[in-house]
Design a protein around this motif. Structure first.
Motif, PDB file in Angstrom:
ATOM      1  N   LEU A  30       1.627   7.082   3.204  1.00  0.00           N
ATOM      2  CA  LEU A  30       0.480   7.922   3.547  1.00  0.00           C
ATOM      3  C   LEU A  30      -0.271   7.382   4.764  1.00  0.00           C
ATOM      4  O   LEU A  30      -0.588   6.193   4.831  1.00  0.00           O
ATOM      5  CB  LEU A  30      -0.462   7.961   2.337  1.00  0.00           C
ATOM      6  N   ASP A  31      -0.573   8.268   5.726  1.00  0.00           N
ATOM      7  CA  ASP A  31      -1.420   7.857   6.854  1.00  0.00           C
ATOM      8  C   ASP A  31      -2.819   8.453   6.675  1.00  0.00           C
ATOM      9  O   ASP A  31      -3.079   9.242   5.766  1.00  0.00           O
ATOM     10  CB  ASP A  31      -0.806   8.248   8.200  1.00  0.00           C
ATOM     11  N   ALA A  32      -3.736   8.054   7.578  1.00  0.00           N
ATOM     12  CA  ALA A  32      -5.140   8.443   7.421  1.00  0.00           C
ATOM     13  C   ALA A  32      -5.338   9.952   7.554  1.00  0.00           C
ATOM     14  O   ALA A  32      -6.142  10.550   6.826  1.00  0.00           O
ATOM     15  CB  ALA A  32      -5.996   7.698   8.441  1.00  0.00           C
ATOM     16  N   VAL A  33      -4.621  10.581   8.477  1.00  0.00           N
ATOM     17  CA  VAL A  33      -4.750  12.029   8.662  1.00  0.00           C
ATOM     18  C   VAL A  33      -4.320  12.765   7.399  1.00  0.00           C
ATOM     19  O   VAL A  33      -4.987  13.713   6.938  1.00  0.00           O
ATOM     20  CB  VAL A  33      -3.915  12.486   9.880  1.00  0.00           C
ATOM     21  N   THR A  34      -3.233  12.334   6.817  1.00  0.00           N
ATOM     22  CA  THR A  34      -2.729  12.992   5.614  1.00  0.00           C
ATOM     23  C   THR A  34      -3.630  12.726   4.415  1.00  0.00           C
ATOM     24  O   THR A  34      -3.803  13.587   3.547  1.00  0.00           O
ATOM     25  CB  THR A  34      -1.292  12.530   5.334  1.00  0.00           C
ATOM     26  N   ALA A  35      -4.232  11.552   4.369  1.00  0.00           N
ATOM     27  CA  ALA A  35      -5.195  11.268   3.296  1.00  0.00           C
ATOM     28  C   ALA A  35      -6.358  12.251   3.352  1.00  0.00           C
ATOM     29  O   ALA A  35      -6.805  12.768   2.318  1.00  0.00           O
ATOM     30  CB  ALA A  35      -5.690   9.837   3.403  1.00  0.00           C
ATOM     31  N   ARG A  36      -6.829  12.543   4.556  1.00  0.00           N
ATOM     32  CA  ARG A  36      -7.929  13.520   4.683  1.00  0.00           C
ATOM     33  C   ARG A  36      -7.450  14.918   4.260  1.00  0.00           C
ATOM     34  O   ARG A  36      -8.206  15.687   3.651  1.00  0.00           O
ATOM     35  CB  ARG A  36      -8.455  13.525   6.119  1.00  0.00           C
ATOM     36  N   ALA A  37      -6.201  15.235   4.579  1.00  0.00           N
ATOM     37  CA  ALA A  37      -5.659  16.527   4.161  1.00  0.00           C
ATOM     38  C   ALA A  37      -5.577  16.618   2.647  1.00  0.00           C
ATOM     39  O   ALA A  37      -5.839  17.679   2.053  1.00  0.00           O
ATOM     40  CB  ALA A  37      -4.276  16.743   4.786  1.00  0.00           C
ATOM     41  N   MET A  38      -5.236  15.525   1.996  1.00  0.00           N
ATOM     42  CA  MET A  38      -5.215  15.507   0.539  1.00  0.00           C
ATOM     43  C   MET A  38      -6.603  15.739  -0.030  1.00  0.00           C
ATOM     44  O   MET A  38      -6.788  16.515  -0.978  1.00  0.00           O
ATOM     45  CB  MET A  38      -4.656  14.174   0.030  1.00  0.00           C
ATOM     46  N   ALA A  39      -7.582  15.060   0.541  1.00  0.00           N
ATOM     47  CA  ALA A  39      -8.957  15.230   0.071  1.00  0.00           C
ATOM     48  C   ALA A  39      -9.420  16.669   0.250  1.00  0.00           C
ATOM     49  O   ALA A  39     -10.047  17.263  -0.643  1.00  0.00           O
ATOM     50  CB  ALA A  39      -9.882  14.266   0.810  1.00  0.00           C
ATOM     51  N   ASP A  40      -9.107  17.257   1.395  1.00  0.00           N
ATOM     52  CA  ASP A  40      -9.504  18.649   1.655  1.00  0.00           C
ATOM     53  C   ASP A  40      -8.847  19.608   0.659  1.00  0.00           C
ATOM     54  O   ASP A  40      -9.432  20.631   0.291  1.00  0.00           O
ATOM     55  CB  ASP A  40      -9.131  19.047   3.088  1.00  0.00           C
ATOM     56  N   ALA A  41      -7.626  19.286   0.238  1.00  0.00           N
ATOM     57  CA  ALA A  41      -6.895  20.155  -0.682  1.00  0.00           C
ATOM     58  C   ALA A  41      -7.259  19.904  -2.144  1.00  0.00           C
ATOM     59  O   ALA A  41      -6.807  20.637  -3.028  1.00  0.00           O
ATOM     60  CB  ALA A  41      -5.393  19.957  -0.497  1.00  0.00           C
ATOM     61  N   GLU A  91      -5.727   2.261  -0.155  1.00  0.00           N
ATOM     62  CA  GLU A  91      -6.943   2.038   0.630  1.00  0.00           C
ATOM     63  C   GLU A  91      -7.287   3.261   1.464  1.00  0.00           C
ATOM     64  O   GLU A  91      -8.450   3.679   1.544  1.00  0.00           O
ATOM     65  CB  GLU A  91      -6.756   0.809   1.529  1.00  0.00           C
ATOM     66  N   ARG A  92      -6.283   3.866   2.080  1.00  0.00           N
ATOM     67  CA  ARG A  92      -6.518   5.065   2.898  1.00  0.00           C
ATOM     68  C   ARG A  92      -6.979   6.233   2.035  1.00  0.00           C
ATOM     69  O   ARG A  92      -7.852   7.010   2.432  1.00  0.00           O
ATOM     70  CB  ARG A  92      -5.254   5.428   3.662  1.00  0.00           C
ATOM     71  N   ALA A  93      -6.408   6.356   0.856  1.00  0.00           N
ATOM     72  CA  ALA A  93      -6.808   7.439  -0.041  1.00  0.00           C
ATOM     73  C   ALA A  93      -8.269   7.285  -0.454  1.00  0.00           C
ATOM     74  O   ALA A  93      -9.047   8.256  -0.403  1.00  0.00           O
ATOM     75  CB  ALA A  93      -5.898   7.466  -1.269  1.00  0.00           C
ATOM     76  N   TYR A  94      -8.655   6.097  -0.854  1.00  0.00           N
ATOM     77  CA  TYR A  94     -10.057   5.873  -1.220  1.00  0.00           C
ATOM     78  C   TYR A  94     -10.979   6.150  -0.035  1.00  0.00           C
ATOM     79  O   TYR A  94     -12.047   6.757  -0.188  1.00  0.00           O
ATOM     80  CB  TYR A  94     -10.258   4.431  -1.694  1.00  0.00           C
ATOM     81  N   GLY A  95     -10.564   5.717   1.158  1.00  0.00           N
ATOM     82  CA  GLY A  95     -11.390   5.918   2.346  1.00  0.00           C
ATOM     83  C   GLY A  95     -11.615   7.379   2.669  1.00  0.00           C
ATOM     84  O   GLY A  95     -12.648   7.752   3.229  1.00  0.00           O
ATOM     85  N   VAL A 151      -7.845   8.700  -7.023  1.00  0.00           N
ATOM     86  CA  VAL A 151      -6.658   7.860  -7.180  1.00  0.00           C
ATOM     87  C   VAL A 151      -6.463   7.550  -8.656  1.00  0.00           C
ATOM     88  O   VAL A 151      -7.319   6.937  -9.292  1.00  0.00           O
ATOM     89  CB  VAL A 151      -6.782   6.552  -6.378  1.00  0.00           C
ATOM     90  N   GLY A 152      -5.338   7.980  -9.195  1.00  0.00           N
ATOM     91  CA  GLY A 152      -5.000   7.695 -10.579  1.00  0.00           C
ATOM     92  C   GLY A 152      -4.181   6.432 -10.708  1.00  0.00           C
ATOM     93  O   GLY A 152      -4.228   5.538  -9.862  1.00  0.00           O
ATOM     94  N   VAL A 210      -5.915  -4.295  -5.129  1.00  0.00           N
ATOM     95  CA  VAL A 210      -6.259  -3.488  -3.960  1.00  0.00           C
ATOM     96  C   VAL A 210      -7.508  -2.642  -4.188  1.00  0.00           C
ATOM     97  O   VAL A 210      -8.296  -2.438  -3.264  1.00  0.00           O
ATOM     98  CB  VAL A 210      -5.071  -2.592  -3.533  1.00  0.00           C
ATOM     99  N   ALA A 211      -7.741  -2.189  -5.419  1.00  0.00           N
ATOM    100  CA  ALA A 211      -8.839  -1.252  -5.682  1.00  0.00           C
ATOM    101  C   ALA A 211     -10.047  -1.910  -6.311  1.00  0.00           C
ATOM    102  O   ALA A 211     -11.155  -1.344  -6.262  1.00  0.00           O
ATOM    103  CB  ALA A 211      -8.341  -0.119  -6.585  1.00  0.00           C
TER     104      ALA A 211
END
Length: 408
Positions: free
Chosen positions: A252-263, A306-310, A315-316, A339-340
């Protein structure tokens, strides 16, 4: 099929500090479970119900593993899919019982399970965590769920954990069949995998039309789709198709993490399986190709979390342990805590996974919740090793203490 009957135990847990599944603060009060359900603190309960003194310890909701494979009796996919189901089911019983003794009172099986196993659990034929299942995961020909090698002459269609289904129309029927069979969610393979023999890790699998068909069918029935996906390209492809739960997500990269959050999508990391395969995969028969793929994703899983939390992605927690690697289950808690942090880990294995499963009666301590709790001999927020050491908590399922047994 996911409407669980309670087993009706009553219990008073005295003098413990309660972690409710979300709050950073601990509540010093007694917990009363009546007929398998937690009561409001002001509700009355019979004076003669059994009691446990939790003085000096912390009581948490029972843990939830959102990525467990009850039918994955081996690291070799083809072996799993070609054993007699009677044999696989008996091993699944043992694997589920061991998970419960480790403290996982609910599991989501994302590539296996069926109405028969679920019914046996609900009828009390054996003691098991609450069991959510997807049925066999859906894969394209040559995808992660295709266990055949290029030089095999075997014509593989499917087994208890995997099924090859190509084309939107065929996928529509497959989804309807699973939901008719009581599946909680639908699992698809949306990128290559470590243990499959022929598919590159990063390339998206299934066309957008195929994924959308699966998601539309699941959503119409009030269900959702969980997708195995590693690369950002595959994750974004799955999100465009309406997928709600991303399994693994190591690249996962940062751009895709934001896309996940938006979705509004969830990430279910499975750190422990890569760590375990890196240490033990060779001796258990993993191929050189599989070990090389595993090395590619091993260390990047922590960065993905880390990117997902950011980005604000929920995060499960999942284990994804196959065959003999199931003994590494508790090690997964340590890796994710590294990590979390311990508080976020505890939220992941309780309230976050409960929200992912869309069930407000698990993953929390509060009125109306099922009486599934762990009683630790100490405070995991101060001594995190309590979560994965041999000092196992007492496990209570539906208000009934579970007998001690080997947790590893």
């Amino acid at each position: 099929m996911t409407q669980f009957r309670t087993r009706g135990g009553s219990l008073r847990i005295r003098n413990g500090l309660l972690f409710d599944g979300s709050s950073a603060s601990l509540d010093a009060r007694d917990l009363i479970i009546r007929e398998g359900v937690m009561l409001d603190p002001d509700d009355s309960a019979p004076d003669d119900i059994p009691e446990i003194d939790a003085r000096g310890g912390v009581v948490t909701p029972g843990f939830i593993d959102a990525h467990l494979h009850a039918y994955a009796v081996s690291l070799k996919l083809l072996h799993n899919e070609t054993r007699h189901l009677s044999y696989v089911a008996l091993l699944a019983r043992r694997r589920l019982g061991a998970a419960l003794r480790r403290g996982f009172t609910t599991v989501r099986d994302v590539a296996g399970g069926d109405a028969g196993l679920h019914t046996a659990i609900e009828e009390g034929l054996f003691t098991s965590p609450r069991y959510f299942y997807t049925g066999a995961a859906l894969s394209q020909t040559g995808g992660h769920g295709d266990p055949t090698s290029p030089d095999d002459t075997l014509c593989f269609h499917g087994g208890p954990g995997l099924e090859i289904v190509d084309g939107a129309d065929a996928l529509r029927v497959a989804v309807r069949s699973r939901l008719h069979g009581g599946a909680h969610a639908i699992k698809i393979m949306a990128s290559g995998g470590v243990t499959s023999p022929t598919d590159p890790l990063k390339i998206p699998q299934y066309s957008l039309e195929e994924i959308r068909t699966v998601s539309e069918e699941a959503t119409r029935r009030g269900s959702y789709v969980a997708a195995h996906a590693y690369s950002s390209e595959a994750i974004q492809h799955a999100l465009r198709g309406g997928v709600r739960s991303i399994e693994h997500g190591n690249l996962l990269d940062a751009v895709t993490a934001r896309a996940m959050a938006d979705a509004g999508a969830y990430l279910v990391p499975t750190l422990v399986t890569y760590d375990a395969m890196s240490r033990r995969g060779g001796e258990l028969g993993m191929t050189a190709v599989g070990l090389a793929k595993n090395a590619e994703v091993l260390d990047r899983g922590m960065t993905a979390i880390e990117r997902a939390y950011g980005a604000g992605v929920p995060v499960g927690f999942g284990s994804d342990l196959m065959g003999e690697l199931e003994t590494e289950h508790l090690h997964g808690l340590r890796l994710q805590a590294d990590v979390a942090g311990v508080l976020e880990l505890l939220r992941s294995v309780t309230s976050v996974n409960a929200a992912l499963l869309r069930n407000d009666r698990i993953g929390r301590i509060g009125p109306g919740a099922f009486g599934d709790v762990l009683i630790f001999d100490g405070n995991p927020l101060e001594d995190p090793s309590l979560l994965w050491s041999d000092r196992r908590p007492r496990v209570v399922l539906d208000g009934v203490p579970i007998g001690a047994g080997p947790s590893r």
